[in-house]
Design an enzyme around this catalytic site. Sequence first.
Site, PDB file in Angstrom:
ATOM      1  N   TYR A  22      46.163 -43.648  60.125  1.00 41.58           N
ATOM      2  CA  TYR A  22      45.223 -42.689  59.539  1.00 41.58           C
ATOM      3  C   TYR A  22      45.054 -42.827  58.028  1.00 41.58           C
ATOM      4  O   TYR A  22      44.291 -42.077  57.426  1.00 41.58           O
ATOM      5  CB  TYR A  22      45.674 -41.260  59.882  1.00 41.58           C
ATOM      6  CG  TYR A  22      45.701 -41.004  61.375  1.00 41.58           C
ATOM      7  CD1 TYR A  22      44.521 -41.059  62.128  1.00 41.58           C
ATOM      8  CD2 TYR A  22      46.889 -40.733  62.036  1.00 41.58           C
ATOM      9  CE1 TYR A  22      44.546 -40.847  63.502  1.00 41.58           C
ATOM     10  CE2 TYR A  22      46.916 -40.510  63.406  1.00 41.58           C
ATOM     11  CZ  TYR A  22      45.742 -40.572  64.131  1.00 41.58           C
ATOM     12  OH  TYR A  22      45.762 -40.365  65.491  1.00 41.58           O
ATOM     13  N   ASN A  73      36.534 -32.836  64.077  1.00 46.26           N
ATOM     14  CA  ASN A  73      37.529 -33.798  64.541  1.00 46.26           C
ATOM     15  C   ASN A  73      38.522 -33.018  65.399  1.00 46.26           C
ATOM     16  O   ASN A  73      39.423 -32.370  64.873  1.00 46.26           O
ATOM     17  CB  ASN A  73      38.244 -34.480  63.373  1.00 46.26           C
ATOM     18  CG  ASN A  73      39.207 -35.558  63.865  1.00 46.26           C
ATOM     19  OD1 ASN A  73      39.528 -35.616  65.059  1.00 46.26           O
ATOM     20  ND2 ASN A  73      39.672 -36.401  62.962  1.00 46.26           N
ATOM     21  N   HIS A  79      40.346 -35.555  74.003  1.00 50.75           N
ATOM     22  CA  HIS A  79      40.516 -36.345  75.218  1.00 50.75           C
ATOM     23  C   HIS A  79      40.723 -35.514  76.475  1.00 50.75           C
ATOM     24  O   HIS A  79      40.666 -36.053  77.579  1.00 50.75           O
ATOM     25  CB  HIS A  79      41.695 -37.315  75.016  1.00 50.75           C
ATOM     26  CG  HIS A  79      41.620 -38.035  73.705  1.00 50.75           C
ATOM     27  ND1 HIS A  79      40.552 -38.836  73.357  1.00 50.75           N
ATOM     28  CD2 HIS A  79      42.455 -38.045  72.620  1.00 50.75           C
ATOM     29  CE1 HIS A  79      40.740 -39.313  72.124  1.00 50.75           C
ATOM     30  NE2 HIS A  79      41.885 -38.842  71.657  1.00 50.75           N
ATOM     31  N   ASP A  86      33.382 -26.703  76.507  1.00 48.39           N
ATOM     32  CA  ASP A  86      32.548 -25.576  76.903  1.00 48.39           C
ATOM     33  C   ASP A  86      32.214 -24.681  75.720  1.00 48.39           C
ATOM     34  O   ASP A  86      31.116 -24.121  75.646  1.00 48.39           O
ATOM     35  CB  ASP A  86      33.256 -24.748  77.989  1.00 48.39           C
ATOM     36  CG  ASP A  86      33.182 -25.422  79.358  1.00 48.39           C
ATOM     37  OD1 ASP A  86      32.498 -26.455  79.493  1.00 48.39           O
ATOM     38  OD2 ASP A  86      33.805 -24.892  80.302  1.00 48.39           O
ATOM     39  N   HIS A  99      36.123 -39.142  64.048  1.00 50.41           N
ATOM     40  CA  HIS A  99      37.509 -39.592  64.114  1.00 50.41           C
ATOM     41  C   HIS A  99      37.767 -40.568  62.984  1.00 50.41           C
ATOM     42  O   HIS A  99      36.905 -41.391  62.662  1.00 50.41           O
ATOM     43  CB  HIS A  99      37.794 -40.295  65.446  1.00 50.41           C
ATOM     44  CG  HIS A  99      37.574 -39.397  66.620  1.00 50.41           C
ATOM     45  ND1 HIS A  99      38.479 -38.434  66.994  1.00 50.41           N
ATOM     46  CD2 HIS A  99      36.516 -39.282  67.452  1.00 50.41           C
ATOM     47  CE1 HIS A  99      37.996 -37.774  68.038  1.00 50.41           C
ATOM     48  NE2 HIS A  99      36.808 -38.263  68.334  1.00 50.41           N
ATOM     49  N   LEU A 100      38.961 -40.474  62.439  1.00 51.32           N
ATOM     50  CA  LEU A 100      39.361 -41.437  61.418  1.00 51.32           C
ATOM     51  C   LEU A 100      39.567 -42.805  62.045  1.00 51.32           C
ATOM     52  O   LEU A 100      39.095 -43.828  61.546  1.00 51.32           O
ATOM     53  CB  LEU A 100      40.659 -40.978  60.757  1.00 51.32           C
ATOM     54  CG  LEU A 100      40.551 -39.663  59.973  1.00 51.32           C
ATOM     55  CD1 LEU A 100      41.739 -38.779  60.235  1.00 51.32           C
ATOM     56  CD2 LEU A 100      40.396 -39.935  58.502  1.00 51.32           C
ATOM     57  N   SER A 101      40.317 -42.809  63.146  1.00 48.41           N
ATOM     58  CA  SER A 101      40.593 -44.066  63.841  1.00 48.41           C
ATOM     59  C   SER A 101      39.486 -44.321  64.878  1.00 48.41           C
ATOM     60  O   SER A 101      38.597 -43.484  65.062  1.00 48.41           O
ATOM     61  CB  SER A 101      41.955 -43.993  64.535  1.00 48.41           C
ATOM     62  OG  SER A 101      41.912 -43.042  65.588  1.00 48.41           O
ATOM     63  N   ARG A 110      43.181 -42.288  74.954  1.00 41.81           N
ATOM     64  CA  ARG A 110      42.242 -41.909  73.893  1.00 41.81           C
ATOM     65  C   ARG A 110      40.829 -42.432  74.148  1.00 41.81           C
ATOM     66  O   ARG A 110      39.907 -42.175  73.359  1.00 41.81           O
ATOM     67  CB  ARG A 110      42.715 -42.448  72.538  1.00 41.81           C
ATOM     68  CG  ARG A 110      44.050 -41.913  72.085  1.00 41.81           C
ATOM     69  CD  ARG A 110      44.375 -42.387  70.677  1.00 41.81           C
ATOM     70  NE  ARG A 110      45.799 -42.359  70.449  1.00 41.81           N
ATOM     71  CZ  ARG A 110      46.490 -41.283  70.041  1.00 41.81           C
ATOM     72  NH1 ARG A 110      45.856 -40.153  69.790  1.00 41.81           N
ATOM     73  NH2 ARG A 110      47.789 -41.342  69.872  1.00 41.81           N
TER      74      ARG A 110
HETATM   75  C1  DQA Z   1      41.892 -38.672  65.916  1.00 37.18           C
HETATM   76  C2  DQA Z   1      42.109 -39.550  67.159  1.00 37.18           C
HETATM   77  C3  DQA Z   1      42.813 -38.774  68.249  1.00 37.18           C
HETATM   78  O1  DQA Z   1      43.053 -39.612  69.370  1.00 37.18           O
HETATM   79  C4  DQA Z   1      44.157 -38.266  67.745  1.00 37.18           C
HETATM   80  O2  DQA Z   1      44.767 -37.472  68.737  1.00 37.18           O
HETATM   81  C5  DQA Z   1      44.042 -37.519  66.458  1.00 37.18           C
HETATM   82  C6  DQA Z   1      43.196 -38.074  65.413  1.00 37.18           C
HETATM   83  C7  DQA Z   1      41.279 -39.469  64.745  1.00 37.18           C
HETATM   84  O3  DQA Z   1      40.757 -38.836  63.838  1.00 37.18           O
HETATM   85  O4  DQA Z   1      41.346 -40.701  64.729  1.00 37.18           O
HETATM   86  O5  DQA Z   1      44.696 -36.492  66.253  1.00 37.18           O
HETATM   87  O6  DQA Z   1      41.002 -37.631  66.249  1.00 37.18           O
END
Ligand code: DQA
Length: 146
Positions: A22, A73, A79, A86, A99-101, A110
């Site tokens: 991250y 986020n 997931h 909802d 998402h960062l990743s 994921r």
């Molecule tokens: C995340 C990706 C998710 O899989 C993980 O559980 C996170 C961070 C991301 O920003 O990359 O908490 O949302």
Amino acid sequence: MRLLVLNGPSLNLLGEREPSVYGSETWDSIAAGLRTRAVELGIEISFGQENSEGGLIDALQRERRSVDGVILNPGAFTHYSYALRDAIAAVGLPVIEVHLSLPEARERFRHRSVVAAVCIGRIAGFGALSYELALAAFARRGSGQK
Ligand code: DQA
């Protein structure tokens, strides 16, 4: 236009949380950059972070009439939280999932987002830039559309 940037579990620990995944920038530093960019774009921005599923849902419900859109986020709730999915559908706000990743490049659990289908778009894999790109997307899109 008013936007809420809402983060899910453990995103308050950015900077110390798995920096190889991250990055080492703290959330406060990322938020400061977003605030500056928002001013440039003429967007009013507010921030929220919740570690619990109910907290995220409460935040969406509470803010549903005060903001024009949400940069969300959801962390791991992405997931598997049908309740969050909802809630996004229920409040009717345009939401961009960020998402960062890049979850699809990581563990199998994921790879699926259960919230994507109720979001207007999804930006992932660019680190802190993912949030800024979402901000730019809202700015270009305007607040007129739902
Ligand atoms: C995340 C990706 C998710 O899989 C993980 O559980 C996170 C961070 C991301 O920003 O990359 O908490 O949302």
